[in-house]
Design a protein around this motif. Structure first.
Motif, PDB file in Angstrom:
ATOM      1  N   GLU A 117       0.829  -1.215   0.000  1.00 38.62           N
ATOM      2  CA  GLU A 117       0.000   0.000   0.000  1.00 38.62           C
ATOM      3  C   GLU A 117       0.867   1.271   0.000  1.00 38.62           C
ATOM      4  N   VAL A 118       2.142   1.092   0.266  1.00 35.26           N
ATOM      5  CA  VAL A 118       3.055   2.237   0.319  1.00 35.26           C
ATOM      6  C   VAL A 118       4.129   2.019  -0.748  1.00 35.26           C
ATOM      7  N   LYS A 119       4.137   2.882  -1.738  1.00 34.54           N
ATOM      8  CA  LYS A 119       5.077   2.695  -2.859  1.00 34.54           C
ATOM      9  C   LYS A 119       6.520   2.992  -2.433  1.00 34.54           C
ATOM     10  N   LEU A 120       7.416   2.120  -2.888  1.00 33.06           N
ATOM     11  CA  LEU A 120       8.848   2.369  -2.657  1.00 33.06           C
ATOM     12  C   LEU A 120       9.478   2.748  -3.988  1.00 33.06           C
ATOM     13  N   GLY A 121      10.328   3.741  -3.980  1.00 33.61           N
ATOM     14  CA  GLY A 121      11.087   4.066  -5.187  1.00 33.61           C
ATOM     15  C   GLY A 121      12.133   2.990  -5.429  1.00 33.61           C
ATOM     16  N   PHE A 122      12.786   3.068  -6.578  1.00 28.76           N
ATOM     17  CA  PHE A 122      13.756   2.045  -6.970  1.00 28.76           C
ATOM     18  C   PHE A 122      14.851   1.848  -5.908  1.00 28.76           C
ATOM     19  N   LEU A 123      15.418   2.968  -5.437  1.00 29.93           N
ATOM     20  CA  LEU A 123      16.544   2.852  -4.503  1.00 29.93           C
ATOM     21  C   LEU A 123      16.121   2.225  -3.180  1.00 29.93           C
ATOM     22  N   LYS A 124      14.942   2.608  -2.693  1.00 27.27           N
ATOM     23  CA  LYS A 124      14.480   2.048  -1.419  1.00 27.27           C
ATOM     24  C   LYS A 124      14.102   0.575  -1.577  1.00 27.27           C
ATOM     25  N   ARG A 125      13.612   0.225  -2.791  1.00 28.86           N
ATOM     26  CA  ARG A 125      13.302  -1.191  -3.032  1.00 28.86           C
ATOM     27  C   ARG A 125      14.589  -2.023  -2.980  1.00 28.86           C
ATOM     28  N   MET A 126      15.627  -1.500  -3.627  1.00 31.68           N
ATOM     29  CA  MET A 126      16.923  -2.197  -3.625  1.00 31.68           C
ATOM     30  C   MET A 126      17.466  -2.287  -2.196  1.00 31.68           C
ATOM     31  N   PHE A 127      17.325  -1.172  -1.478  1.00 28.60           N
ATOM     32  CA  PHE A 127      17.797  -1.115  -0.089  1.00 28.60           C
ATOM     33  C   PHE A 127      17.103  -2.206   0.734  1.00 28.60           C
ATOM     34  N   SER A 128      15.780  -2.328   0.538  1.00 30.38           N
ATOM     35  CA  SER A 128      15.020  -3.324   1.299  1.00 30.38           C
ATOM     36  C   SER A 128      15.486  -4.737   0.955  1.00 30.38           C
ATOM     37  N   LYS A 129      15.721  -4.982  -0.329  1.00 27.97           N
ATOM     38  CA  LYS A 129      16.168  -6.334  -0.735  1.00 27.97           C
ATOM     39  C   LYS A 129      17.522  -6.657  -0.099  1.00 27.97           C
ATOM     40  N   ILE A 130      18.414  -5.674  -0.136  1.00 27.44           N
ATOM     41  CA  ILE A 130      19.756  -5.896   0.441  1.00 27.44           C
ATOM     42  C   ILE A 130      19.642  -6.122   1.953  1.00 27.44           C
ATOM     43  N   MET A 131      18.855  -5.256   2.603  1.00 27.45           N
ATOM     44  CA  MET A 131      18.695  -5.391   4.063  1.00 27.45           C
ATOM     45  C   MET A 131      18.119  -6.754   4.418  1.00 27.45           C
ATOM     46  N   PHE A 132      17.119  -7.187   3.635  1.00 25.55           N
ATOM     47  CA  PHE A 132      16.488  -8.481   3.914  1.00 25.55           C
ATOM     48  C   PHE A 132      17.519  -9.612   3.805  1.00 25.55           C
ATOM     49  N   ASN A 133      18.355  -9.544   2.770  1.00 24.39           N
ATOM     50  CA  ASN A 133      19.368 -10.597   2.601  1.00 24.39           C
ATOM     51  C   ASN A 133      20.378 -10.587   3.742  1.00 24.39           C
ATOM     52  N   ILE A 134      20.727  -9.386   4.196  1.00 22.14           N
ATOM     53  CA  ILE A 134      21.649  -9.307   5.345  1.00 22.14           C
ATOM     54  C   ILE A 134      20.967  -9.903   6.583  1.00 22.14           C
ATOM     55  N   MET A 135      19.716  -9.492   6.813  1.00 22.74           N
ATOM     56  CA  MET A 135      18.989  -9.959   8.012  1.00 22.74           C
ATOM     57  C   MET A 135      18.826 -11.478   8.008  1.00 22.74           C
ATOM     58  N   LYS A 136      18.564 -12.024   6.812  1.00 23.80           N
ATOM     59  CA  LYS A 136      18.377 -13.481   6.712  1.00 23.80           C
ATOM     60  C   LYS A 136      19.637 -14.209   7.164  1.00 23.80           C
ATOM     61  N   ARG A 137      20.780 -13.612   6.833  1.00 23.72           N
ATOM     62  CA  ARG A 137      22.050 -14.226   7.238  1.00 23.72           C
ATOM     63  C   ARG A 137      22.342 -14.044   8.711  1.00 23.72           C
ATOM     64  N   VAL A 138      21.997 -12.844   9.216  1.00 25.70           N
ATOM     65  CA  VAL A 138      22.368 -12.495  10.595  1.00 25.70           C
ATOM     66  C   VAL A 138      21.439 -13.187  11.606  1.00 25.70           C
ATOM     67  N   ILE A 139      20.152 -13.270  11.266  1.00 27.28           N
ATOM     68  CA  ILE A 139      19.167 -13.742  12.253  1.00 27.28           C
ATOM     69  C   ILE A 139      19.109 -15.277  12.262  1.00 27.28           C
TER      70      ILE A 139
END
Ligand SMILES: Cc1cc2nc3c(=O)[nH]c(=O)nc-3n(C[C@H](O)[C@H](O)[C@H](O)COP(=O)(O)O)c2cc1C
Length: 242
Positions: free
Chosen positions: A220-242
């Motif tokens: 429901e909340v649009k993310l621009g390209f950079l924030k979408r990429m940021f979220s994907k990167i953060m998610f991959n980091i979190m998946k490894r860390v958690i």
């Protein structure tokens, strides 16, 4: 527009006077919850809401009604005086009962206005604390009015009006604001937590049932390209860390 006001003060004095002034600048229907009249027992610390699901809270019937009202409103106003440099116990008790929303945020399309009054100190800190809590609930945009009632600053009245009108305009526009980077990070933390080998079952169910697990943020909340990429990167980091 529908506004819900949650009053965390045990009385209708300084904080409520500001809330009334806010109301006079808004247009629509108002529902009021005065926490002092709700008699919500203290959070027992059972963690049922977090671990098993909010329905298992021993005080679910009371909390459910408040959550339903938040779901239905377009804008929420949360008011508290400063008590010993924090929110009142009444408001903290509600916040404790909604701690599961940190894991399972749902109010992505809501806008909020925080009202805090104090005699002299702590108003900004307490307004920031409520702001932080609401961000964890998923709330899209938070406005803040923090007033020193001990002072005689006539500008404050103007500021209350100015901020209330900004809040009103924003609620009426239905515009969704791009989330802060910290909102995206928390989204990815909880999403990654729901996908571990040994997740909290209620979290996993929520993230899959809502489909949020397949998104970089609430759809429901649009993310621009950079924030979408940021979220994907953060998610991959979190998946490894958690
Ligand atoms: C138990 C209690 C604790 C308080 N703690 C603070 C405080 O830490 N700092 C401060 O400046 N004022 C403090 N106050 C004053 C209130 O924040 C202030 O009077 C506020 O405007 C009251 O709002 P109300 O009229 O909605 O109750 C305290 C008042 C009470 C009753």
């Amino acid at each position: 527009m529908n506004y819900l006001i949650i009053n965390g003060s045990p009385r209708k004095k300084n904080t409520w006077a500001i809330a009334e002034q806010v109301k006079s600048n808004l247009k629509g229907d108002f529902e009021e919850i005065h926490l002092s009249e709700e008699d919500i027992p203290l959070c027992r610390g059972c963690q049922n809401c977090i671990m098993n699901g909010e329905k298992y809270c021993p005080h679910y019937s009371q909390i459910k009604d408040i959550i339903e009202k938040i779901r239905k409103c377009d804008g929420i106003i949360i008011a508290s005086p400063v008590y010993a440099m924090n929110v009142t116990a009444l408001l903290k008790n509600l916040i404790d009962h909604t701690a599961y929303l940190y894991h399972r945020p749902e109010f992505f399309t809501k806008k909020a206005l925080v009202v805090v009054s104090t005699a002299g100190a702590g108003h900004k800190k307490v307004a920031n604390y409520i702001d932080e809590t609401l961000r964890h609930w998923g709330i899209n945009k938070v406005y803040k009015i923090a007033v020193q009632c001990g002072g005689k600053d006539s500008l404050e009245t103007k500021d209350i009006d100015k901020t209330s009108l900004k809040f009103r305009k924003d609620v009426e526009s239905k515009k969704m604001h791009s989330p802060k980077l910290s909102d995206i990070i928390f989204f990815d933390v909880w999403k990654a937590m729901a996908l571990t080998d040994d997740p909290i079952k209620a979290d996993r169910q929520f993230w899959f049932e809502t489909g949020l697990v397949n998104n970089d943020f609430s759809p429901e909340v649009k993310l621009g390209f950079l924030k979408r990429m940021f979220s994907k990167i953060m998610f991959n980091i979190m998946k490894r860390v958690i």
